[in-house]
Write a protein that holds these residues in place. Structure first.
Motif, PDB file in Angstrom:
ATOM      1  N   THR A  80     -22.080  59.674  86.066  1.00 10.87           N
ATOM      2  CA  THR A  80     -20.966  59.224  85.249  1.00 10.87           C
ATOM      3  C   THR A  80     -20.042  60.420  85.015  1.00 10.87           C
ATOM      4  O   THR A  80     -20.497  61.499  84.640  1.00 10.87           O
ATOM      5  CB  THR A  80     -21.469  58.673  83.895  1.00 10.87           C
ATOM      6  OG1 THR A  80     -22.285  57.527  84.155  1.00 10.87           O
ATOM      7  CG2 THR A  80     -20.311  58.286  83.008  1.00 10.87           C
ATOM      8  N   GLY A  81     -18.766  60.234  85.286  1.00 12.19           N
ATOM      9  CA  GLY A  81     -17.816  61.333  85.151  1.00 12.19           C
ATOM     10  C   GLY A  81     -17.514  62.057  86.448  1.00 12.19           C
ATOM     11  O   GLY A  81     -16.632  62.919  86.491  1.00 12.19           O
ATOM     12  N   ARG A  82     -18.228  61.704  87.511  1.00 10.36           N
ATOM     13  CA  ARG A  82     -17.968  62.346  88.810  1.00 10.36           C
ATOM     14  C   ARG A  82     -16.610  61.915  89.353  1.00 10.36           C
ATOM     15  O   ARG A  82     -16.232  60.766  89.289  1.00 10.36           O
ATOM     16  CB  ARG A  82     -19.065  61.962  89.796  1.00 10.36           C
ATOM     17  CG  ARG A  82     -18.868  62.526  91.214  1.00 10.36           C
ATOM     18  CD  ARG A  82     -18.231  61.502  92.135  1.00 10.36           C
ATOM     19  NE  ARG A  82     -18.244  61.944  93.547  1.00 10.36           N
ATOM     20  CZ  ARG A  82     -17.659  61.298  94.541  1.00 10.36           C
ATOM     21  NH1 ARG A  82     -17.010  60.167  94.298  1.00 10.36           N
ATOM     22  NH2 ARG A  82     -17.720  61.745  95.774  1.00 10.36           N
ATOM     23  N   ILE A  83     -15.871  62.869  89.897  1.00  9.79           N
ATOM     24  CA  ILE A  83     -14.584  62.586  90.518  1.00  9.79           C
ATOM     25  C   ILE A  83     -14.638  63.073  91.968  1.00  9.79           C
ATOM     26  O   ILE A  83     -14.996  64.215  92.225  1.00  9.79           O
ATOM     27  CB  ILE A  83     -13.432  63.292  89.780  1.00  9.79           C
ATOM     28  CG1 ILE A  83     -13.349  62.783  88.336  1.00  9.79           C
ATOM     29  CG2 ILE A  83     -12.106  63.061  90.497  1.00  9.79           C
ATOM     30  CD1 ILE A  83     -12.343  63.525  87.480  1.00  9.79           C
ATOM     31  N   GLY A  84     -14.301  62.188  92.901  1.00  6.46           N
ATOM     32  CA  GLY A  84     -14.321  62.550  94.312  1.00  6.46           C
ATOM     33  C   GLY A  84     -12.963  63.005  94.809  1.00  6.46           C
ATOM     34  O   GLY A  84     -12.100  63.425  94.039  1.00  6.46           O
ATOM     35  N   ASP A  85     -12.758  62.876  96.105  1.00  6.70           N
ATOM     36  CA  ASP A  85     -11.512  63.364  96.702  1.00  6.70           C
ATOM     37  C   ASP A  85     -10.345  62.391  96.547  1.00  6.70           C
ATOM     38  O   ASP A  85      -9.187  62.796  96.588  1.00  6.70           O
ATOM     39  CB  ASP A  85     -11.703  63.633  98.190  1.00  6.70           C
ATOM     40  CG  ASP A  85     -11.919  62.344  98.985  1.00  6.70           C
ATOM     41  OD1 ASP A  85     -12.860  61.608  98.658  1.00  6.70           O
ATOM     42  OD2 ASP A  85     -11.140  62.064  99.912  1.00  6.70           O
ATOM     43  N   SER A  86     -10.642  61.099  96.359  1.00  5.41           N
ATOM     44  CA  SER A  86      -9.589  60.078  96.393  1.00  5.41           C
ATOM     45  C   SER A  86      -8.422  60.319  95.429  1.00  5.41           C
ATOM     46  O   SER A  86      -7.276  60.064  95.790  1.00  5.41           O
ATOM     47  CB  SER A  86     -10.183  58.685  96.148  1.00  5.41           C
ATOM     48  OG  SER A  86     -11.040  58.328  97.212  1.00  5.41           O
ATOM     49  N   PRO A  87      -8.654  60.802  94.202  1.00  8.52           N
ATOM     50  CA  PRO A  87      -7.519  61.037  93.317  1.00  8.52           C
ATOM     51  C   PRO A  87      -6.971  62.462  93.394  1.00  8.52           C
ATOM     52  O   PRO A  87      -6.088  62.827  92.614  1.00  8.52           O
ATOM     53  CB  PRO A  87      -8.116  60.767  91.933  1.00  8.52           C
ATOM     54  CG  PRO A  87      -9.511  61.254  92.059  1.00  8.52           C
ATOM     55  CD  PRO A  87      -9.928  60.929  93.479  1.00  8.52           C
ATOM     56  N   ILE A  88      -7.494  63.234  94.338  1.00  8.89           N
ATOM     57  CA  ILE A  88      -7.063  64.630  94.455  1.00  8.89           C
ATOM     58  C   ILE A  88      -5.983  64.754  95.524  1.00  8.89           C
ATOM     59  O   ILE A  88      -6.234  64.534  96.715  1.00  8.89           O
ATOM     60  CB  ILE A  88      -8.240  65.559  94.807  1.00  8.89           C
ATOM     61  CG1 ILE A  88      -9.383  65.366  93.810  1.00  8.89           C
ATOM     62  CG2 ILE A  88      -7.770  67.008  94.842  1.00  8.89           C
ATOM     63  CD1 ILE A  88      -9.034  65.683  92.371  1.00  8.89           C
TER      64      ILE A  88
END
Length: 269
Positions: free
Chosen positions: A235-243
């Motif tokens: 929970t809270g992990r952010i991948g490449d898609s919004p970067i």
């Protein structure tokens, strides 16, 4: 209007956008192009599974094409295409988002305008029905590029975007996938059981991230990506898609790209 195969990989999507721009410059006119993807899952789908996803992908492609055929912008075209896929439960974006390890649906999306280099993104959103609209809102209404978590949901609500309860994102097969992923993690702790069990730990962890790139009649490129991330992610992990510059990028002078795959690796390279 050029119409490409739905099963093209992301590197092909990038090269096609670049090709469209190069040819257009040579002819001193621009022929609108849109290319979409429905994630890396197309590489191992059965015929039946592919069929289920083929129709909504056609619908998304036509939605984007309709915008371009009317003289609309590449930005509006990729937004229209992404929204169709976010509303379909068979893709890991919007309605069909996967679950985090704690049982939440956290959504990421981004968009970039190749003509202005402006971009917007949201991450860890839990209540925005169409995260791509949240990303565009960040680009159009704020001086930021990425807004995450409660801040993203608050911004969307204050600006009139459609908000939904977490139960809207629930799909049984995504929930079942989470339970299977958790079981495999438990098996890893028991070396003897692990030896006797086939542990494909990466079995469809990111089934159906969606993306779109477009070239409009004015020669402007745009790119957009939307995803629920990876099954059983923290929970809270952010991948490449919004970067921006990792999962999504657009520049009129070079290329438009929407990526799909294991974002944690994409960001490193």
């Amino acid at each position: 209007m050029k119409h490409f195969s739905l099963s093209k990989a992301v590197f092909m999507a990038a090269s096609l956008a670049l090709l469209g721009l190069t040819v257009a410059n040579a002819q001193e006119k621009f022929s609108p192009v849109i290319v979409i993807h429905g994630g890396t899952s197309g590489l191992d789908l059965t015929k039946e599974e592919f069929k289920i996803r083929e129709e909504p992908m056609k619908k998304a492609l036509l939605a984007g094409q309709a915008v371009l055929e009317k003289g609309g912008s590449a930005m509006d075209a990729v937004t229209a295409a992404i929204m169709v896929l976010e509303d379909d439960p068979n893709f890991n974006a919007g309605k069909g988002a996967v679950f985090t390890s704690d049982g939440f649906n956290e959504l990421d999306a981004s968009i970039m305008d190749g003509s202005t280099k402006k971009a917007g993104a949201v991450a860890m959103a839990r209540h925005i029905k169409n995260p791509i609209l949240g990303a565009r809102l960040v680009m159009d209404k704020t001086w930021h590029t990425l807004v995450a978590g409660e801040g993203a949901d608050k911004l969307a609500k204050e600006n009139g975007l459609e908000m939904v309860d977490q139960k809207y994102f629930f799909t049984q097969f995504r929930y079942d996938a989470l339970q299977k992923a958790k079981e495999k993690q438990k098996l890893l702790l028991d070396s003897e059981k692990a030896k006797k069990t086939s542990l494909n730990l990466h079995e469809r962890p990111y089934l159906g991230t969606v993306g779109a790139i477009a070239l409009d009649k004015n020669g402007n490129l745009a790119a957009a990506t939307s995803t629920g991330g990876m099954t059983n992610k923290m929970t809270g992990r952010i991948g490449d898609s919004p970067i921006i510059g990792s999962g999504t990028y657009a520049d009129n002078d070079s290329v438009a790209v929407s990526c799909t795959g294991t974002g944690d690796i994409y960001m490193r390279v």
